[in-house]
Design an enzyme around this catalytic site. Structure first.
Site, short mmCIF file in Angstrom:
data_model
loop_
_atom_site.label_atom_id
_atom_site.label_comp_id
_atom_site.label_asym_id
_atom_site.label_seq_id
_atom_site.Cartn_x
_atom_site.Cartn_y
_atom_site.Cartn_z
CE1 TYR A 153 -3.89 2.23 0.40
CE2 TYR A 153 -2.77 3.12 2.33
CZ TYR A 153 -3.78 3.18 1.39
OH TYR A 153 -4.70 4.21 1.45
CB VAL A 196 -12.96 4.87 14.14
CG1 VAL A 196 -14.41 5.32 14.35
CG2 VAL A 196 -12.01 5.98 14.56
#
Length: 321
Positions: A153, A196
Site C-alpha cells: 500500500y 474507529v
C-alpha cells in the site's frame, strides 16, 4: 483560496472507488452540487448499499470496472480513489493492491491525457511510514519499510504520486494530489479492521476493546464530511496548485483515550485490553495542515465527539436491520 478560473459550472465527473466509504460520500456531495457523476467500482471492498440511494438519480451512473484495466469514457474531472485502504483488506492480496495503485494510476492518467480532464489522486498519510517528523509536513520524505507487510500500500501510493508528477512534467497534465489522513464516519465497513470501526463494533457488542501497545500512540481523526470538502476544494484550485496537500484533522488523540470515549458514547459494558503493537504500526500520525489552510482555506469543523456520535448511530441502524 485560488480558484481555477475555468471552473464555472459542474462537469461530468468520474469517481473511481465511488462505491466505497469515501467514494460514496464524494459522489453524494458532487451530485448535490449539480455534477453529473460516473461512479466506477469493482466491489472488492466496497458495497452496493453505499450507493443504492443514488441509483435512481438521473445525474448518477454506475459502471462495474477494475481500474487495473483501461477505461474508455468521456469525462471532465477524475477523482481517483480506487484502492483498498485498510491493512486487513490491502494485505489480503498485496500484489493486487500494488497493481491497483500503480496500474490504476497509469490507466486513469492515460484517460485524463486523452480527454483533457483534470485528475485528483487520493494518496495517503501512509507515504510517511513511521514518521520521525511530527507533525508531518508535505516536504517530509518519510520513514517507510519498503519490504514490510504494509509496503504494498505505502509504496504503491508513493509510485502513483511519482506517476502523477511525471505526467505533469512530461505532458502538462492538470493534476492534484491529496494525502489523506485517518478518516471516519457513516458507511465504514464493520470488518475493515480500522481502529474507529473496530472499537464501535466491539463496544456495541459489549466485547473487549483491544488496544495495541499501552495505548499512548496517537492518531488524528477527520470526519468524512470535512475530508470530502477538502478534496473538492483542492480540485477547484488553479492549475498551478498541484499538491501534495495533507488533508485530515490535526487534533491528536491517544488510542487509549479514543477507546474510553467510544465506550462512554455507546454506553457499553466493554473493557479495554492490551496486545503487542503490530509490525510497522506508526506511533504518531498527525498532519501539518498549514498548506491546506493557506491554499484551500481548509479547516475541519466536526469535533471528534460529534463525529463519533454520528458514526455510532449509523452502525446501530445497520445492526438493527
Amino acid at each position: 483560496m485560488a480558484i481555477d478560473p475555468a471552473f464555472a459550472s459542474p462537469e461530468r465527473t468520474l469517481v473511481t472507488g465511488g462505491a466505497g466509504f469515501l467514494g460514496s460520500h464524494l459522489c453524494e456531495r458532487l451530485l448535490a452540487e449539480g455534477h453529473e457523476v460516473l461512479c466506477v467500482d469493482n466491489f472488492y471492498t466496497s458495497r452496493r448499499s453505499n450507493i443504492a440511494h443514488l441509483l435512481e438519480q438521473a445525474s448518477f451512473e454506475f459502471t462495474r470496472h477494475d481500474i487495473t484495466f483501461p477505461l474508455y469514457v468521456e469525462i471532465g474531472e477524475i477523482y481517483n480513489l480506487a484502492c483498498p485502504a485498510s491493512p486487513i483488506h490491502y494485505q489480503r492480496d498485496p500484489v493486487q493492491t500494488t497493481k491497483t495503485s500503480v496500474m490504476g494510476a497509469i490507466n486513469m492518467l492515460g484517460l485524463a491525457k486523452r480527454t483533457g480532464a483534470k485528475i485528483l489522486q487520493a494518496s495517503t498519510s501512509e507515504v510517511y511510514g513511521d514518521p520521525t517528523e511530527h507533525p508531518q509536513r508535505e516536504s517530509y520524505r518519510g520513514n517507510v519499510n519498503f519490504l514490510g507487510p504494509r509496503a504494498c500500500y505505502d509504496e504503491g501510493k508513493r509510485c502513483a504520486e511519482t506517476l502523477f508528477f511525471d505526467y505533469r512534467r512530461q505532458v502538462n497534465l492538470r493534476i492534484k494530489v491529496a494525502r489523506i489522513f485517518n478518516t471516519y464516519g457513516p458507511r465504514m465497513r464493520p470488518d475493515d479492521g480500522r481502529v474507529v470501526s473496530n472499537f464501535i463494533v466491539r463496544a456495541l457488542r459489549n466485547e473487549p476493546l483491544v488496544v495495541s501497545g499501552d495505548g499512548s500512540q496517537t492518531r488524528s481523526f477527520c470526519y468524512v464530511d470535512d475530508l470530502i470538502g477538502g478534496l473538492i476544494r483542492l480540485m477547484r484550485t488553479a492549475d498551478g496548485i498541484t499538491g501534495p496537500i495533507n488533508l485530515g484533522n490535526a487534533e491528536e488523540v491517544p488510542i487509549r483515550e479514543l477507546a474510553e470515549m467510544v465506550i462512554r458514547l455507546t454506553g457499553s459494558r466493554s473493557k479495554v485490553v492490551y496486545q503487542p503493537l503490530p509490525v510497522d504500526d506508526p506511533l504518531q500520525r498527525c498532519p501539518d495542515l498549514t498548506r491546506a489552510q493557506e491554499l484551500l482555506d481548509y479547516r475541519p469543523s466536526v469535533p471528534l465527539s460529534e463525529g463519533l456520535r454520528r458514526t455510532i448511530e449509523d452502525f446501530r441502524e445497520r445492526f438493527d436491520r
